[in-house]
Scaffold this active site. Structure first.
Site, PDB file in Angstrom:
ATOM      1  N   ASP A 132       0.834  -1.213   0.000  1.00  0.00           N
ATOM      2  CA  ASP A 132       0.000   0.000   0.000  1.00  0.00           C
ATOM      3  C   ASP A 132       0.864   1.257   0.000  1.00  0.00           C
ATOM      4  O   ASP A 132       1.953   1.271   0.566  1.00  0.00           O
ATOM      5  CB  ASP A 132      -0.908  -0.027   1.249  1.00  0.00           C
ATOM      6  N   ASN A 136       1.339   3.402  -2.959  1.00  0.00           N
ATOM      7  CA  ASN A 136       1.865   3.832  -4.267  1.00  0.00           C
ATOM      8  C   ASN A 136       1.319   5.201  -4.661  1.00  0.00           C
ATOM      9  O   ASN A 136       2.056   6.065  -5.139  1.00  0.00           O
ATOM     10  CB  ASN A 136       1.472   2.843  -5.376  1.00  0.00           C
ATOM     11  N   HIS A 189       2.594   3.359  -9.087  1.00  0.00           N
ATOM     12  CA  HIS A 189       2.432   1.925  -9.354  1.00  0.00           C
ATOM     13  C   HIS A 189       3.635   1.379 -10.131  1.00  0.00           C
ATOM     14  O   HIS A 189       4.063   0.243  -9.908  1.00  0.00           O
ATOM     15  CB  HIS A 189       1.135   1.665 -10.125  1.00  0.00           C
ATOM     16  N   LEU A 248      12.120 -19.574  -4.581  1.00  0.00           N
ATOM     17  CA  LEU A 248      10.973 -18.927  -3.928  1.00  0.00           C
ATOM     18  C   LEU A 248       9.693 -19.076  -4.758  1.00  0.00           C
ATOM     19  O   LEU A 248       9.701 -18.880  -5.970  1.00  0.00           O
ATOM     20  CB  LEU A 248      11.303 -17.431  -3.791  1.00  0.00           C
TER      21      LEU A 248
HETATM   22  C1  FPP Z   1      -1.905   0.105  -3.294  1.00  0.00           C
HETATM   23  O1  FPP Z   1      -1.489   1.448  -3.322  1.00  0.00           O
HETATM   24  C2  FPP Z   1      -1.430  -0.584  -4.482  1.00  0.00           C
HETATM   25  C3  FPP Z   1      -2.230  -1.128  -5.453  1.00  0.00           C
HETATM   26  C4  FPP Z   1      -3.699  -1.062  -5.399  1.00  0.00           C
HETATM   27  C5  FPP Z   1      -1.653  -1.777  -6.647  1.00  0.00           C
HETATM   28  C6  FPP Z   1      -0.358  -2.533  -6.459  1.00  0.00           C
HETATM   29  C7  FPP Z   1       0.245  -2.743  -7.788  1.00  0.00           C
HETATM   30  C8  FPP Z   1       1.564  -2.764  -8.068  1.00  0.00           C
HETATM   31  C9  FPP Z   1       2.608  -2.688  -7.040  1.00  0.00           C
HETATM   32  C10 FPP Z   1       2.016  -2.829  -9.500  1.00  0.00           C
HETATM   33  C11 FPP Z   1       1.635  -4.054 -10.266  1.00  0.00           C
HETATM   34  C12 FPP Z   1       2.012  -5.318  -9.633  1.00  0.00           C
HETATM   35  C13 FPP Z   1       2.718  -6.318 -10.195  1.00  0.00           C
HETATM   36  C14 FPP Z   1       2.850  -7.585  -9.439  1.00  0.00           C
HETATM   37  C15 FPP Z   1       3.388  -6.198 -11.498  1.00  0.00           C
HETATM   38  P1  FPP Z   1      -2.580   2.593  -3.408  1.00  0.00           P
HETATM   39  O2  FPP Z   1      -2.751   2.974  -4.835  1.00  0.00           O
HETATM   40  O3  FPP Z   1      -3.825   2.154  -2.716  1.00  0.00           O
HETATM   41  O4  FPP Z   1      -1.852   3.745  -2.648  1.00  0.00           O
HETATM   42  P2  FPP Z   1      -2.528   4.870  -1.758  1.00  0.00           P
HETATM   43  O5  FPP Z   1      -3.098   4.179  -0.548  1.00  0.00           O
HETATM   44  O6  FPP Z   1      -1.371   5.750  -1.423  1.00  0.00           O
HETATM   45  O7  FPP Z   1      -3.562   5.570  -2.604  1.00  0.00           O
END
Ligand code: FPP
Length: 233
Positions: free
Chosen positions: A16, A18, A33, A128
């Site tokens: 969480d 990004n 992301h 892994l």
């Molecule tokens: C949460 O941060 C993250 C996500 C909903 C998406 C996670 C995706 C990736 C890391 C990229 C793709 C993955 C792979 C395996 C290639 P948020 O957007 O909810 O952040 P915030 O809470 O700051 O808004």
């Protein structure tokens, strides 16, 4: 891995933060992301090379994430495709095993067959296990497991915990010992609710794109200090 330290066998991560990481830099959320996808890759590499962890499960996309703005969903799907493309060649080289957890029926045929191909390639590797949870929701998974059991003709009045466990997307894998959530929130957000019943929960304020080897080691050290009782005194 050449140390005698104790490691959790299965680590699961809610990646969480990004969006906030990007917004703090006045960048569009999707930039967060993209960096987050790199952090996922470096975390898997680190665990594979330097620790005794056997399973890593990451929450990449939940059943609820489809309601995000279209361009953000598109970017996460683009990153997933890119990762799958690159994974083909690096899988064998890095010796990791790749699995996709979730209701995969929603994905277009090309993505699904690529997931199957990567899963099949992983028969040859021994490192892994990396589970990427996409279109994943824990309640949805449990409903899916119960329906699969009923369809198999099981005696539903005598269904056991083991029966349900054996029909989850993680069938055959150990439960997570440690669930890490980055980004300061303290909740499970419909992630591995059944499997994580006895997991240790580690929350950190660090935003996912900033999660580094140092942060992984801090979580491992914290885990070693936990006394796991599984309901006993
Ligand atoms: C949460 O941060 C993250 C996500 C909903 C998406 C996670 C995706 C990736 C890391 C990229 C793709 C993955 C792979 C395996 C290639 P948020 O957007 O909810 O952040 P915030 O809470 O700051 O808004």
């Amino acid at each position: 891995m050449e140390n005698n330290l104790i490691y959790p066998r299965h680590v699961a991560i809610i990646m969480d933060g990004n969006g906030r990481w990007a917004q703090k830099r006045l960048l569009p959320r999707k930039a967060g992301h993209a960096v987050g996808a790199e952090t996922f890759r470096s975390t898997a590499d680190y665990l594979n090379k330097n620790t005794g962890v056997e399973y890593l499960t990451v929450y990449a996309f939940s059943t609820e994430n489809w309601s995000r703005p279209r361009d953000e969903v598109d970017e996460i799907m683009r990153l997933l495709r890119k990762y799958m493309d690159e994974a083909c060649s690096s899988l064998l080289e890095k010796n990791v095993r790749l699995h996709f957890l979730g209701d995969l029926t929603i994905f277009p045929e090309d993505i699904r067959s690529e997931m199957d191909r990567l899963h099949a390639l992983s028969e040859k590797t021994t490192g892994l296990h990396v589970n990427v949870a996409v279109n994943y929701g824990s309640r949805d998974e449990i409903v899916h497991a119960v329906r699969a059991l009923a369809a198999s003709g099981a005696d539903m009045e005598h269904v056991t915990e083991e029966d349900i466990t054996a029909h989850l997307y993680t069938a055959g894998q150990p439960d997570p010992d440690l669930i890490i959530r980055t980004g300061a929130e303290k909740r499970l957000s419909n992630f591995l609710l059944w499997q994580g019943s006895y997991a240790e929960l580690y929350f950190t304020d660090v935003l996912w794109p900033d999660f580094s080897a140092k942060e992984i080691e801090a979580a491992m050290t914290w885990f070693r200090g936990r006394k796991r009782r599984f309901g006993n005194v």
